[in-house]
Design a protein around this motif. Structure first.
Motif, PDB file in Angstrom:
ATOM      1  N   PHE A  17       0.880  -1.180   0.000  1.00 40.11           N
ATOM      2  CA  PHE A  17       0.000   0.000   0.000  1.00 40.11           C
ATOM      3  C   PHE A  17       0.911   1.220   0.000  1.00 40.11           C
ATOM      4  O   PHE A  17       1.758   1.348   0.872  1.00 40.11           O
ATOM      5  CB  PHE A  17      -0.858   0.042   1.265  1.00 40.11           C
ATOM      6  N   ARG A  18       0.751   2.099  -0.976  1.00 42.01           N
ATOM      7  CA  ARG A  18       1.601   3.304  -0.972  1.00 42.01           C
ATOM      8  C   ARG A  18       0.735   4.524  -1.302  1.00 42.01           C
ATOM      9  O   ARG A  18      -0.314   4.383  -1.948  1.00 42.01           O
ATOM     10  CB  ARG A  18       2.774   3.165  -1.935  1.00 42.01           C
ATOM     11  N   PRO A  19       1.166   5.705  -0.849  1.00 42.52           N
ATOM     12  CA  PRO A  19       0.341   6.893  -1.053  1.00 42.52           C
ATOM     13  C   PRO A  19       0.134   7.179  -2.541  1.00 42.52           C
ATOM     14  O   PRO A  19       1.026   6.923  -3.354  1.00 42.52           O
ATOM     15  CB  PRO A  19       1.154   8.028  -0.418  1.00 42.52           C
ATOM     16  N   GLY A  20      -1.039   7.659  -2.880  1.00 44.35           N
ATOM     17  CA  GLY A  20      -1.328   8.011  -4.276  1.00 44.35           C
ATOM     18  C   GLY A  20      -2.299   9.175  -4.269  1.00 44.35           C
ATOM     19  O   GLY A  20      -2.977   9.416  -3.261  1.00 44.35           O
ATOM     20  N   TYR A  21      -2.351   9.886  -5.380  1.00 40.97           N
ATOM     21  CA  TYR A  21      -3.246  11.047  -5.395  1.00 40.97           C
ATOM     22  C   TYR A  21      -4.396  10.862  -6.378  1.00 40.97           C
ATOM     23  O   TYR A  21      -4.198  10.555  -7.556  1.00 40.97           O
ATOM     24  CB  TYR A  21      -2.464  12.322  -5.768  1.00 40.97           C
ATOM     25  N   PHE A  22      -5.619  11.016  -5.881  1.00 39.17           N
ATOM     26  CA  PHE A  22      -6.820  11.105  -6.718  1.00 39.17           C
ATOM     27  C   PHE A  22      -7.664  12.223  -6.113  1.00 39.17           C
ATOM     28  O   PHE A  22      -7.849  12.242  -4.886  1.00 39.17           O
ATOM     29  CB  PHE A  22      -7.629   9.793  -6.691  1.00 39.17           C
ATOM     30  N   PRO A  23      -8.177  13.156  -6.912  1.00 42.01           N
ATOM     31  CA  PRO A  23      -8.903  14.305  -6.345  1.00 42.01           C
ATOM     32  C   PRO A  23     -10.151  13.895  -5.575  1.00 42.01           C
ATOM     33  O   PRO A  23     -10.681  14.684  -4.798  1.00 42.01           O
ATOM     34  CB  PRO A  23      -9.304  15.117  -7.590  1.00 42.01           C
TER      35      PRO A  23
END
Ligand code: YSA
Length: 336
Positions: A253-259
């Motif tokens: 699990f790693r950080p990711g960006y979705f608005p």
């Protein structure tokens, strides 16, 4: 006329008709013979008309010999008819004989496409965890695909480079996430759904990217739904999903960006010595997405995810190129 002459006539007719019966080569000819000798106006009945010419004392004898001849002919015709029928059947059987020792024809049986199999497997597992399956439309509006998901007007995903635009603000959905907004508009929490479906992106293809692929959207909303629930659901899902392959998998699990999530994350999987492959985008549903759906602020929280079906199928079956799924190559498809 003397009775002897009549008897002579009957004998000649009998002999002649017997020969004709013997020579009859089919049922139609035999029927003609029957009509000729035994019919209402047949030869033997015509002879009966001569009865008044016979001396009274001999008439009974004459009648008797005519009847005897008729019975005899009827019997012969029946026997011949049976013989012809048997011949016909024997001939037909000989002609239509089937050699059951010959090897049979093998018909190719169809089967489910590997992606359908994987989709059903995913659905079964999520259903066992209480998720309901719903479907959305492949043609979406700009509003549900982007605006309702807090994707800004200037976001690169809206670009012609990424989105297949149709007329009148419609587009081919670029992900299954619009169903989050649509479903929440019509349903109140608590809720737990998955949305399997096809999505489209205007991008270059390679071994792990297609322009048309499948996602399975997930959404769980309630008062206490947390990131820990998301992790637990995926740990359980991956354990069950890969249980039949007997392979050891690693999940990251790693950080990711979705608005449309805050915080957001990406989930990668690695099997044995292969490379990490990103299979899921996920996170905690953004408050603006709840707001667009008409939910009162701060009352509920939830997680959402979008799982790449082809990527998961690649890991499951050990396939190294996503394009094989759409190649229609029987050598590939036959293996599943
Ligand atoms: C994120 C947060 C949520 O709350 C809900 C959903 C999501 C996922 C988001 N809608 C989305 O589409 N993210 S994504 O662009 O990273 O795609 C999700 C998954 O689809 C990827 O992890 C990958 O497995 C697959 N995917 C993406 N582009 C692909 C592809 N599979 C094949 N070909 C492509 N071109």
């Amino acid at each position: 006329m003397a009775i002897e002459n009549f008897e002579e006539k009957v004998n000649i007719l009998e002999k002649e008709s017997k020969e004709a019966i013997q020579e009859a080569s089919d049922l139609a000819r035999l029927e003609n013979i029957r009509i000729k000798y035994l019919g209402r106006k047949g030869v033997l009945n015509e002879l009966v008309k001569e009865l008044p010419d016979i001396r009274e004392g001999s008439r009974a004898r004459f009648g008797h010999s005519i009847n005897f001849a008729k019975d005899n002919l009827e019997r012969l015709i029946d026997e011949k008819s049976q013989e012809l029928k048997n011949e016909f059947i024997a001939e037909k059987l000989e002609k239509e004989k089937i050699d059951i020792t010959m090897p049979g024809k093998i018909f190719a049986l169809g089967h489910l496409h590997p992606l359908t199999k994987v989709e059903r497997r995913i659905e079964d597992i999520f259903q066992s965890m209480g998720f309901e399956i719903v479907f959305g439309s492949e043609i979406e509006s700009e509003y549900y695909n982007f605006d309702a998901l807090n994707i800004p007007k200037n976001h690169p995903a809206r670009d012609l480079q990424d989105t297949f635009w149709l007329r009148r603000g419609l587009l081919l959905r670029t992900h299954t996430s619009p169903m989050q907004a649509r479903y929440m508009e019509k349903n109140n929490p608590p809720l737990r759904i998955i949305v399997p479906g096809r999505v489209f992106r205007h991008e270059a293809t390679d071994a792990s990217h297609e322009i048309q692929f499948h996602q399975v959207e997930g959404l769980m909303v309630g008062e206490d739904v947390s990131l820990a629930n998301l992790k637990a659901v995926f740990e359980e899902f991956f354990k069950k999903f890969f249980s039949t392959r007997g392979k050891k998998i690693e999940v990251r699990f790693r950080p990711g960006y979705f608005p449309f999530v805050e915080p957001g994350m990406e989930i990668d999987i690695k099997i044995a010595s292969s490379k990490w492959l990103e299979v899921v985008g996920a996170g905690m549903v953004h408050r603006k997405v709840f707001k667009s759906a008409g939910y009162a602020p701060g009352k509920q929280q939830g997680f959402a995810f979008g799982l790449g079906l082809e990527r998961l199928a690649m890991l499951y079956y050990g396939i190294n190129d996503i394009r094989l799924f759409y190649s229609s190559d029987f050598r590939f498809l036959k293996q599943f």
